[in-house]
Write an enzyme that holds these catalytic residues in place. Sequence first.
Site, mmCIF file in Angstrom:
data_model
loop_
_atom_site.group_PDB
_atom_site.id
_atom_site.type_symbol
_atom_site.label_atom_id
_atom_site.label_comp_id
_atom_site.label_asym_id
_atom_site.label_seq_id
_atom_site.Cartn_x
_atom_site.Cartn_y
_atom_site.Cartn_z
ATOM 1 N N LYS A 162 -0.110 3.706 -2.601
ATOM 2 C CA LYS A 162 -1.167 4.707 -2.430
ATOM 3 C C LYS A 162 -0.608 6.118 -2.258
ATOM 4 O O LYS A 162 -1.362 7.096 -2.398
ATOM 5 C CB LYS A 162 -2.050 4.334 -1.230
ATOM 6 N N SER A 167 0.791 -1.231 0.000
ATOM 7 C CA SER A 167 0.000 0.000 0.000
ATOM 8 C C SER A 167 0.822 1.281 0.000
ATOM 9 O O SER A 167 0.248 2.377 -0.037
ATOM 10 C CB SER A 167 -0.954 0.018 1.197
ATOM 11 N N SER A 208 -6.101 2.780 4.861
ATOM 12 C CA SER A 208 -5.495 2.157 3.686
ATOM 13 C C SER A 208 -6.534 1.451 2.824
ATOM 14 O O SER A 208 -6.360 0.303 2.414
ATOM 15 C CB SER A 208 -4.392 1.160 4.098
#
Length: 240
Positions: free
Chosen positions: A24, A21, A81
């Site tokens: 992101k 993640s 997340s």
Amino acid sequence: DSRQFSLMAGVNVEEQRQVASLSKIMTCLVVCQIIQEKRINPQDYLTVSEEAANVKGTSAKLQPFDELRIIDLLYGLMLPSGNDAAVALGEHFGSLVGERKGLKTFLKLMNYFAKKLNLDNTYFHNPHGLTANQNYSSARDISVLASYSMSYPLVRKIVRTKEYEVTIFNQETGLRTQIWQNTNKIINNEIDGIKTGTTKGAGKCLCVRVNKHYIITVLGCDQDYHRWVDTKILAKTLYL
């Protein structure tokens, strides 16, 4: 200056690997860039698609046809997340650029920015970081990306937030309130966000900013404990 970057120290910093993640960070950056260029109001609402709501992995617990603000989705992306938030933002902002296949266009923008920032060991196959052969980066590239991203006031505000309360409207279920907690457990006066990441392939990952000037990126830890402790140890050396 967050737009300046020089490497102080590192181990295997150019090694290509999955980063979960931490991807992101780029999703957030591209959204903020489009907001700035097209003068979009972050208070504007958008509707979550079924595809976004049903994506696997970590979640902001969004439901099909939820209506919430762009700014809310950015918090849902970076704090809990949310893979669902990542796809919802990608679909919406990709479509604003001019093509009907919003998510495909958004991924092109993510990789365009990777090239623009000279992230030579980076390629994005999706906006959330779920395991994919063509979704990878390196510790150096993530650090450069994070440093640049933190030049945006909105990004800085979001990633230093520990908890965020959001009100979501859905035509079928009405209004509901959710509270999102930041997955980074070591945020304090010296340490900001920036992003955690965890998959089986990537291991436990963490990228933070220390004392508003230094970026620390830790990839591939085998246990949660190690990423927190290793990052604290590295941060402590910057206080000396």
